[in-house]
Design a protein around this motif. Structure first.
Motif, PDB file in Angstrom:
ATOM      1  N   LEU A   5       0.838  -1.206   0.000  1.00 53.49           N
ATOM      2  CA  LEU A   5       0.000   0.000   0.000  1.00 53.49           C
ATOM      3  C   LEU A   5       0.869   1.252   0.000  1.00 53.49           C
ATOM      4  CD1 LEU A   5      -2.864  -0.908   2.508  1.00 53.49           C
ATOM      5  CD2 LEU A   5      -3.066  -0.485   0.070  1.00 53.49           C
ATOM      6  N   LEU A   6       1.914   1.217   0.846  1.00 51.80           N
ATOM      7  CA  LEU A   6       2.823   2.362   0.923  1.00 51.80           C
ATOM      8  C   LEU A   6       3.532   2.583  -0.403  1.00 51.80           C
ATOM      9  CD1 LEU A   6       4.436   2.079   4.474  1.00 51.80           C
ATOM     10  CD2 LEU A   6       2.970   3.888   3.599  1.00 51.80           C
ATOM     11  N   LYS A   7       3.963   1.470  -1.012  1.00 58.87           N
ATOM     12  CA  LYS A   7       4.650   1.583  -2.318  1.00 58.87           C
ATOM     13  C   LYS A   7       3.747   2.243  -3.345  1.00 58.87           C
ATOM     14  CE  LYS A   7       7.976  -2.208  -2.351  1.00 58.87           C
ATOM     15  NZ  LYS A   7       8.213  -3.574  -2.828  1.00 58.87           N
ATOM     16  N   GLY A   8       2.477   1.827  -3.371  1.00 57.17           N
ATOM     17  CA  GLY A   8       1.508   2.400  -4.307  1.00 57.17           C
ATOM     18  C   GLY A   8       1.304   3.876  -4.034  1.00 57.17           C
ATOM     19  N   LEU A   9       1.221   4.210  -2.754  1.00 61.61           N
ATOM     20  CA  LEU A   9       0.996   5.605  -2.339  1.00 61.61           C
ATOM     21  C   LEU A   9       2.180   6.480  -2.764  1.00 61.61           C
ATOM     22  CD1 LEU A   9      -1.249   7.079  -0.901  1.00 61.61           C
ATOM     23  CD2 LEU A   9       0.054   6.882   1.228  1.00 61.61           C
ATOM     24  N   ILE A  10       3.390   5.968  -2.549  1.00 58.52           N
ATOM     25  CA  ILE A  10       4.600   6.724  -2.927  1.00 58.52           C
ATOM     26  C   ILE A  10       4.614   6.964  -4.431  1.00 58.52           C
ATOM     27  CG2 ILE A  10       7.140   6.548  -3.071  1.00 58.52           C
ATOM     28  CD1 ILE A  10       6.960   5.088  -0.318  1.00 58.52           C
ATOM     29  N   LEU A  11       4.226   5.932  -5.190  1.00 58.48           N
ATOM     30  CA  LEU A  11       4.199   6.056  -6.654  1.00 58.48           C
ATOM     31  C   LEU A  11       3.209   7.137  -7.072  1.00 58.48           C
ATOM     32  CD1 LEU A  11       5.415   4.621  -9.171  1.00 58.48           C
ATOM     33  CD2 LEU A  11       3.319   3.290  -9.275  1.00 58.48           C
ATOM     34  N   ILE A  12       2.041   7.134  -6.455  1.00 59.61           N
ATOM     35  CA  ILE A  12       1.009   8.135  -6.802  1.00 59.61           C
ATOM     36  C   ILE A  12       1.513   9.539  -6.483  1.00 59.61           C
ATOM     37  CG2 ILE A  12      -1.285   8.997  -6.164  1.00 59.61           C
ATOM     38  CD1 ILE A  12      -2.041   5.982  -5.745  1.00 59.61           C
ATOM     39  N   ILE A  13       2.157   9.682  -5.321  1.00 58.66           N
ATOM     40  CA  ILE A  13       2.662  11.018  -4.932  1.00 58.66           C
ATOM     41  C   ILE A  13       3.733  11.470  -5.915  1.00 58.66           C
ATOM     42  CG2 ILE A  13       3.953  12.255  -3.122  1.00 58.66           C
ATOM     43  CD1 ILE A  13       2.399  10.405  -1.111  1.00 58.66           C
ATOM     44  N   LYS A  14       4.617  10.545  -6.324  1.00 57.45           N
ATOM     45  CA  LYS A  14       5.674  10.890  -7.291  1.00 57.45           C
ATOM     46  C   LYS A  14       5.066  11.360  -8.600  1.00 57.45           C
ATOM     47  CE  LYS A  14       9.659   8.011  -6.126  1.00 57.45           C
ATOM     48  NZ  LYS A  14      10.311   6.759  -6.500  1.00 57.45           N
ATOM     49  N   ARG A  15       4.068  10.614  -9.077  1.00 61.34           N
ATOM     50  CA  ARG A  15       3.409  10.974 -10.344  1.00 61.34           C
ATOM     51  C   ARG A  15       2.696  12.323 -10.219  1.00 61.34           C
ATOM     52  NH1 ARG A  15       6.239   8.061 -13.334  1.00 61.34           N
ATOM     53  NH2 ARG A  15       5.851   5.833 -13.385  1.00 61.34           N
ATOM     54  N   PHE A  16       2.119  12.560  -9.041  1.00 61.51           N
ATOM     55  CA  PHE A  16       1.381  13.796  -8.824  1.00 61.51           C
ATOM     56  C   PHE A  16       2.300  15.008  -8.992  1.00 61.51           C
ATOM     57  CE2 PHE A  16      -0.262  17.187  -6.082  1.00 61.51           C
ATOM     58  CZ  PHE A  16      -1.532  17.325  -6.622  1.00 61.51           C
ATOM     59  N   PHE A  17       3.528  14.896  -8.467  1.00 65.75           N
ATOM     60  CA  PHE A  17       4.460  16.029  -8.543  1.00 65.75           C
ATOM     61  C   PHE A  17       5.253  16.035  -9.857  1.00 65.75           C
ATOM     62  CE2 PHE A  17       3.701  15.849  -3.954  1.00 65.75           C
ATOM     63  CZ  PHE A  17       3.290  17.158  -3.786  1.00 65.75           C
ATOM     64  N   ASN A  18       5.115  14.999 -10.654  1.00 62.89           N
ATOM     65  CA  ASN A  18       5.810  14.945 -11.955  1.00 62.89           C
ATOM     66  C   ASN A  18       4.798  14.515 -13.027  1.00 62.89           C
ATOM     67  OD1 ASN A  18       7.585  14.827 -14.038  1.00 62.89           O
ATOM     68  ND2 ASN A  18       8.672  13.004 -13.314  1.00 62.89           N
ATOM     69  N   PRO A  19       3.868  15.437 -13.383  1.00 65.06           N
ATOM     70  CA  PRO A  19       2.790  15.051 -14.312  1.00 65.06           C
ATOM     71  C   PRO A  19       3.280  14.694 -15.714  1.00 65.06           C
ATOM     72  CG  PRO A  19       2.712  17.413 -13.839  1.00 65.06           C
ATOM     73  CD  PRO A  19       3.775  16.845 -12.963  1.00 65.06           C
ATOM     74  N   ASN A  20       4.530  15.097 -16.054  1.00 64.75           N
ATOM     75  CA  ASN A  20       5.032  14.795 -17.402  1.00 64.75           C
ATOM     76  C   ASN A  20       5.560  13.366 -17.531  1.00 64.75           C
ATOM     77  OD1 ASN A  20       4.455  17.354 -18.337  1.00 64.75           O
ATOM     78  ND2 ASN A  20       6.407  18.166 -17.599  1.00 64.75           N
TER      79      ASN A  20
END
Ligand code: SF4
Ligand code: SF4
Length: 142
Positions: A5-20
């Motif tokens: 769950l944490l891994k998924g959350l970290i991935l989402i946060i990374k994508r959120f701050f790097n939309p490109n």
């Protein structure tokens, strides 16, 4: 339980701050990297003499669980060599199991990386020439 769950959350946060960041492969411009053991369409192989390696023994058609191979053999009158007068493969029915490759006594049929098999027709039958042309394009003979 928590770790995925944490891994998924970290991935989402990374994508959120790097939309490109591109998460989808841009096929067909970007070609997929297929695994080395990928099994695509069975292709007929060519011998050193430039002819098909197939000797029309019919074993591939016998072992095929989908019954999608049709082989009709003939004998070359000058060389007495057996060859497939007709070799057809129904790509709609093939399940890419690789049994035909395993059964072939002369390595005349090999599943390589051909996977783009879409068609506008309601049948997808590859004849001998088409199956050999796939190998000719690769410039492989043995
Ligand atoms: S890969 Fe399997 S299903 Fe496809 S032609 Fe060969 S034996 Fe038949
Ligand atoms: S591809 Fe191989 S197994 Fe199939 S008919 Fe030809 S020689 Fe026999």
């Amino acid at each position: 339980m928590i770790l995925p769950l944490l891994k998924g959350l970290i991935l989402i946060i990374k994508r959120f701050f790097n939309p490109n960041a591109v998460v989808t492969q841009q096929y067909p411009e970007e070609r997929p990297k297929l695994p080395s053991r990928f099994r695509g369409l069975p292709e007929l192989q060519i011998g050193k003499d430039g002819r098909e390696r197939c000797i029309a023994c019919g074993l591939c058609a016998k072992v095929c669980p989908s019954k999608c191979i049709t082989v009709e053999g003939a004998t070359d009158k000058t060389t007495q060599r057996r060859y497939p007068e007709v070799y057809e493969l129904d790509a709609f029915r093939c399940i890419f199991c690789g049994f035909c490759e395993e059964a072939c006594p002369v390595r005349a049929v090999i599943l390589r990386d051909t996977f783009e098999l879409s068609t506008y027709q309601n049948k997808d039958i590859f004849d001998k020439k088409q199956l050999l042309d796939l190998t000719r394009k690769r410039k492989i003979s043995f």
